[in-house]
Design a protein around this motif. Structure first.
Motif, PDB file in Angstrom:
ATOM      1  N   SER A   1       0.828  -1.202   0.000  1.00 28.53           N
ATOM      2  CA  SER A   1       0.000   0.000   0.000  1.00 28.53           C
ATOM      3  C   SER A   1       0.864   1.253   0.000  1.00 28.53           C
ATOM      4  O   SER A   1       2.018   1.239   0.435  1.00 28.53           O
ATOM      5  CB  SER A   1      -0.929   0.008   1.218  1.00 28.53           C
ATOM      6  OG  SER A   1      -0.183   0.069   2.424  1.00 28.53           O
TER       7      SER A   1
ATOM      8  N   ARG B   1       1.658   0.378   5.089  1.00 28.35           N
ATOM      9  CA  ARG B   1       1.154  -0.315   6.273  1.00 28.35           C
ATOM     10  C   ARG B   1       0.525  -1.669   5.966  1.00 28.35           C
ATOM     11  O   ARG B   1       0.292  -2.456   6.874  1.00 28.35           O
ATOM     12  CB  ARG B   1       0.132   0.576   6.990  1.00 28.35           C
ATOM     13  CG  ARG B   1       0.701   1.923   7.419  1.00 28.35           C
ATOM     14  CD  ARG B   1      -0.352   2.822   8.045  1.00 28.35           C
ATOM     15  NE  ARG B   1      -0.882   2.244   9.259  1.00 28.35           N
ATOM     16  CZ  ARG B   1      -1.842   2.818   9.995  1.00 28.35           C
ATOM     17  NH1 ARG B   1      -2.355   3.971   9.601  1.00 28.35           N
ATOM     18  NH2 ARG B   1      -2.277   2.246  11.089  1.00 28.35           N
ATOM     19  N   SER B   2       0.244  -1.935   4.691  1.00 30.47           N
ATOM     20  CA  SER B   2      -0.459  -3.165   4.343  1.00 30.47           C
ATOM     21  C   SER B   2       0.129  -3.803   3.094  1.00 30.47           C
ATOM     22  O   SER B   2       0.666  -3.119   2.219  1.00 30.47           O
ATOM     23  CB  SER B   2      -1.954  -2.894   4.109  1.00 30.47           C
ATOM     24  OG  SER B   2      -2.568  -2.326   5.238  1.00 30.47           O
TER      25      SER B   2
ATOM     26  N   ASP C   1      -1.614  -6.857   7.730  1.00 24.63           N
ATOM     27  CA  ASP C   1      -1.329  -5.668   8.533  1.00 24.63           C
ATOM     28  C   ASP C   1       0.134  -5.720   8.956  1.00 24.63           C
ATOM     29  O   ASP C   1       0.510  -6.454   9.871  1.00 24.63           O
ATOM     30  CB  ASP C   1      -2.243  -5.629   9.757  1.00 24.63           C
ATOM     31  CG  ASP C   1      -2.039  -4.383  10.603  1.00 24.63           C
ATOM     32  OD1 ASP C   1      -1.142  -3.577  10.276  1.00 24.63           O
ATOM     33  OD2 ASP C   1      -2.774  -4.213  11.599  1.00 24.63           O
TER      34      ASP C   1
ATOM     35  N   ASP D   1       1.850  -3.449  10.434  1.00 24.43           N
ATOM     36  CA  ASP D   1       2.108  -2.766  11.706  1.00 24.43           C
ATOM     37  C   ASP D   1       1.837  -3.652  12.913  1.00 24.43           C
ATOM     38  O   ASP D   1       2.330  -3.383  14.011  1.00 24.43           O
ATOM     39  CB  ASP D   1       1.255  -1.498  11.806  1.00 24.43           C
ATOM     40  CG  ASP D   1       1.742  -0.391  10.888  1.00 24.43           C
ATOM     41  OD1 ASP D   1       2.916  -0.457  10.459  1.00 24.43           O
ATOM     42  OD2 ASP D   1       0.961   0.527  10.595  1.00 24.43           O
ATOM     43  N   SER D   2       1.032  -4.674  12.741  1.00 20.21           N
ATOM     44  CA  SER D   2       0.706  -5.549  13.878  1.00 20.21           C
ATOM     45  C   SER D   2       1.874  -6.476  14.178  1.00 20.21           C
ATOM     46  O   SER D   2       2.633  -6.862  13.282  1.00 20.21           O
ATOM     47  CB  SER D   2      -0.550  -6.365  13.571  1.00 20.21           C
ATOM     48  OG  SER D   2      -0.339  -7.215  12.464  1.00 20.21           O
TER      49      SER D   2
ATOM     50  N   HIS E   1       1.640  -9.714  12.251  1.00 17.65           N
ATOM     51  CA  HIS E   1       1.269  -9.578  10.834  1.00 17.65           C
ATOM     52  C   HIS E   1      -0.120 -10.177  10.591  1.00 17.65           C
ATOM     53  O   HIS E   1      -0.286 -11.121   9.819  1.00 17.65           O
ATOM     54  CB  HIS E   1       2.309 -10.250   9.924  1.00 17.65           C
ATOM     55  CG  HIS E   1       3.657  -9.604   9.973  1.00 17.65           C
ATOM     56  ND1 HIS E   1       4.828 -10.317  10.085  1.00 17.65           N
ATOM     57  CD2 HIS E   1       4.020  -8.299   9.941  1.00 17.65           C
ATOM     58  CE1 HIS E   1       5.860  -9.482  10.107  1.00 17.65           C
ATOM     59  NE2 HIS E   1       5.385  -8.255  10.026  1.00 17.65           N
ATOM     60  N   ASP E   2      -1.102  -9.605  11.257  1.00 13.92           N
ATOM     61  CA  ASP E   2      -2.475 -10.106  11.152  1.00 13.92           C
ATOM     62  C   ASP E   2      -2.942 -10.083   9.700  1.00 13.92           C
ATOM     63  O   ASP E   2      -2.643  -9.158   8.944  1.00 13.92           O
ATOM     64  CB  ASP E   2      -3.412  -9.242  12.006  1.00 13.92           C
ATOM     65  CG  ASP E   2      -3.054  -9.305  13.483  1.00 13.92           C
ATOM     66  OD1 ASP E   2      -2.416 -10.286  13.894  1.00 13.92           O
ATOM     67  OD2 ASP E   2      -3.410  -8.361  14.217  1.00 13.92           O
TER      68      ASP E   2
ATOM     69  N   ARG F   1      -6.391 -10.681   7.093  1.00 16.48           N
ATOM     70  CA  ARG F   1      -7.827 -10.849   6.913  1.00 16.48           C
ATOM     71  C   ARG F   1      -8.123 -11.014   5.424  1.00 16.48           C
ATOM     72  O   ARG F   1      -7.308 -10.642   4.570  1.00 16.48           O
ATOM     73  CB  ARG F   1      -8.611  -9.662   7.483  1.00 16.48           C
ATOM     74  CG  ARG F   1      -8.228  -8.318   6.929  1.00 16.48           C
ATOM     75  CD  ARG F   1      -8.895  -7.170   7.692  1.00 16.48           C
ATOM     76  NE  ARG F   1      -8.396  -5.880   7.265  1.00 16.48           N
ATOM     77  CZ  ARG F   1      -8.855  -5.188   6.235  1.00 16.48           C
ATOM     78  NH1 ARG F   1      -9.860  -5.676   5.514  1.00 16.48           N
ATOM     79  NH2 ARG F   1      -8.353  -4.024   5.921  1.00 16.48           N
TER      80      ARG F   1
END
Length: 741
Positions: free
Chosen positions: A108, A112-113, A128, A130-131, A134-135, A137
């Motif tokens: 992105s 961040r993604s 993600d 930032d998590s 690395h979550d 979805r």
């Protein structure tokens, strides 16, 4: 046996001397920067996981992400592996994805993604970064057989495309649009797509029709009128042929590079790169040959070099922007990485370019590896190419302005007592540099010179006592943002009104209307504020007053639809526009953000130098220039006010008993004298300077007078000092030589 006459030694010496001097001259002659014969070396090749087809560089985290289709335990699953750019080795950590068969990967714009498309599942994975873990979805409902993805870097929307259509995805909400067809072909063939932030366009290579077409992210529609015939382009009497296979956009040069690969009916093997100047839809230069069967193409935004991965050649080609010729950056077969050439040995695919262009990464999907190339050498200046011959000439601009058909201009507010009427006000403004990328034109009596629009005969009033003003102009500007790409997208600005308060703050408002499509347009006009300011600078030349101001922008945050934009134009203007038009007036992180900053504007008016002088010269303070020149000139430079009450008119200012000889007053000693004429001599409402200030030497008065003309004092003082020092050194040198004799 043939003999030769002896060469005289003197002639030989002369010839040798001439050769030496000529060579020295060539060595010392300034040469344009040129790329070295080979600027790229293979730094290494590393195993990164099974079927690592695509790659993307994350400069902020110093990583190169690759998609991996793993089946180590017999169960297919998708993963993301990465190469650590700091250690120069693959990381042991991987990110597990919920679905197998990852195909494309996009980082992105905000970093961040990660977005990953999957074949045969109709889903994309959103990672993600930032998590801590690395979550990941999923978003469902996208094409089951995606060809690729492209992000609108202004809005953050993602577009997934297959061979026939684009599907818009909002990664934040998971909302997925219906597919948007981008071809009338029975069996369309989208080969590649790339985002153009300047024109808010997704450029699409439609292989079946053999054209470049576009999807407007402003109107959310396919612009079917756009169909640039790449294959039919005639160069040197012959068509280019082939079909577009890959795209790369150079935002700064405004050029779309198109890799053209041969079809079964073509008699050539090596791919060609042609370039389209998107501002006017014209091809530039000549086709540039690279390797066989280009898979991917990227532009380095720093060096403007164009890279291609040549699959059948198992090589990387690089096009230098100074000569617009190609060379092989690396031959992977010669380097021992791949096992030959041709379709059966093709193992050079994905391409990622690091910031600054010093590191380039290439994937080898059939041997599960990633190669790193390192660049060395100078960065060359790009050469602007001429339009490819044989294309249509640019249309002539209209001979006369179209009339202004918007509402009547508003009337200025009631003038306060003592205000001076104005009927010859002038306003000049280029708005911002982004206007240069559009096609704006004046309406009615408005004129345009270079990039600046000029409004004349402004009517209203100026209050010399306080510096307040209210001026109104008529007619306007029609902005056709992309006449060739999306001709209906337009904004109209008209009837500017300048309002300045006594405290020096002000605004510039317009009647504004907009249109996106034939059915999506504003409901008439609305008066909104396009600029606010608090830094006006005023100068005077006799009775002619000139004010310049820079509109506020940086640091004025605006929240829209849950996102905060750090810099913006006034909220009532931005919010009046359709959401698709708003990114032009906000910082969004796009490449053209610097062009959005508002430029200074200037206003002129005739205000007599003695305007505002009281008839009795008494209690209300006969401020000859003390209002406009006091409040305004003094606001521009408080030191002018101090000089105003001193120098020539300082003693009078101190003697007036008001204790406000400077008071941010007019910009010269002469103005100070005039202000003192009114017995009380209160200059105005600017920052006050003590009336008791000691009168400076006449040189200070001269500086104040020079400042009142608008000429900067400091630079000339520096020049004078430099001249004096130079003179002293010269005289000193002569004296030293004389004494040495």
């Amino acid at each position: 046996m043939r003999t030769h006459a002896p060469i005289p030694l003197r002639a030989l010496a002369v010839a040798l001397t001439a050769l030496l001097l000529g060579g020295l001259a060539l060595m010392l002659m300034p040469q344009p920067a040129r790329a070295a014969a080979s600027q790229f070396t293979l730094a290494g090749t590393h195993g990164v996981g099974e079927v690592s087809r695509t790659a993307v560089v994350d400069d902020a985290r110093q990583r190169v992400y690759v998609t991996v289709d793993s089946s180590a335990d017999g169960t297919p699953r998708g993963q993301i592996a990465w190469f650590d750019m700091q250690t120069g080795a693959p990381s042991a950590e991987v990110i597990d994805l919920p679905k197998a068969a990852p195909s494309d990967i996009v980082l992105s714009a905000d970093g961040r993604s990660l977005y990953v498309s999957h074949s045969r599942t109709g889903t994309i994975s959103v990672v993600d970064l930032d998590s801590a873990g690395h979550d990941v979805r999923e978003i469902a409902g996208v094409p089951a057989l995606p060809s690729g993805m492209v992000e609108d870097r202004d809005t953050g929307l993602l577009y997934v495309y297959d061979s026939s259509a684009l599907t818009r995805v909002n990664p934040a909400t998971g909302e997925v649009s219906a597919p948007v067809a981008i071809s009338t072909e029975r069996y369309p063939l989208i080969k590649d797509a790339v985002y153009d932030a300047t024109n808010h366009m997704i450029w699409i290579a439609e292989g079946r029709a053999k054209v470049i077409t576009g999807y407007s992210t402003i109107t959310s529609t396919w612009v079917d009128s756009l169909a640039f015939p790449v294959s039919a382009l005639v160069v040197d009497g012959a068509p280019v042929g082939g079909r577009a296979a890959a795209l790369a956009m150079d935002e700064e040069l405004g050029e779309l590079h198109i890799a053209v690969s041969p079809t079964l009916t073509d008699s050539w093997d090596r791919s060609k790169v042609v370039s389209l100047r998107v501002a006017d839809g014209r091809f530039v230069g000549s086709p540039i040959e690279v390797g066989e069967n280009v898979y991917e193409m990227e532009v380095d935004p720093t060096t403007h070099e164009v890279f291609t991965t040549d699959g059948f050649s198992n090589a990387v080609s690089v096009i230098s922007p100074d000569t617009w010729t190609a060379q092989q950056a690396v031959d992977f077969t010669a380097a021992g990485v791949t096992g030959g050439t041709g379709s059966g040995n093709a193992d050079t695919w994905g391409l990622g370019v690091g910031a600054g262009g010093s590191r380039i990464f290439v994937t080898h999907p059939y041997t599960d590896r990633l190669s790193e190339l390192v660049r060395s050498g100078d960065i060359v200046e790009p050469t602007r190419r001429a339009v490819t011959p044989g294309q249509e000439a640019e249309p002539e601009p209209p001979a006369e302005n179209s009339p202004w058909e918007g509402p009547a201009a508003p009337e200025p507010g009631d003038a306060p007592a003592g205000a001076t009427s104005v009927d010859d006000g002038g306003l000049a403004w280029a708005v911002n540099d982004y206007m240069l990328a559009w096609s704006p034109r004046p309406l009615g009596a408005t004129t345009r010179e270079n990039a600046e629009f000029a409004f004349a005969d402004g009517a209203g009033w100026v209050d010399p006592a306080t510096g307040a003003a209210d001026l109104v102009w008529r007619d306007g500007i029609f902005v056709q943002h992309y006449p060739g790409l999306a001709p209906e997208v337009s904004t109209i600005l008209g009837n500017p009104r300048l309002q300045i308060a006594a405290d020096g703050t002000g605004s510039l408002s317009f009647d504004v209307a907009w249109r996106v499509t034939g059915s999506l347009a504003s409901d008439g006009y609305r008066r909104v504020t396009l600029a606010t300011f608090s830094n006006a600078e005023v100068s005077r030349d006799g009775d002619r007053l000139t004010m310049t101001a820079t509109p506020e922008f940086a640091g004025r945050a605006l929240e829209l639809d849950g996102r905060t934009y750090p810099d913006s134009y006034p909220a009532d203007f931005v919010q009046w526009l359709d959401p698709q038009l708003r990114p032009w007036w906000l910082t969004t992180g796009a490449a053209m953000d610097a062009e959005k900053v508002p430029l200074p504007f200037s206003v002129t008016a005739t205000v007599p130098a003695d305007a505002g002088e009281a008839a009795d010269g008494g209690a209300d303070g006969g401020a000859a220039d003390g209002g406009v020149d006091g409040a305004a000139d003094g606001a521009a430079d408080g030191t002018d006010g101090a000089a105003d009450g001193t120098a020539v008119g300082g003693a009078d200012g101190a003697a007036d008993g008001s204790g406000a000889a400077g008071s941010g007053a007019a910009g010269s000693g002469a103005d100070g004298s005039d202000a003192a004429t009114g017995a009380h001599g209160t200059a105005g409402s600017g920052d006050s300077a003590p009336a008791s200030a000691a009168a400076p030497a006449p040189a200070s008065a001269s500086s104040a007078e020079l400042a009142a003309t608008g000429a900067p004092v400091g630079p000339w003082a520096g020049v004078a000092t430099a001249l004096l020092l130079t003179g002293a050194l010269v005289l000193g040198g002569r004296a030293a030589r004389r004494s040495a004799r």
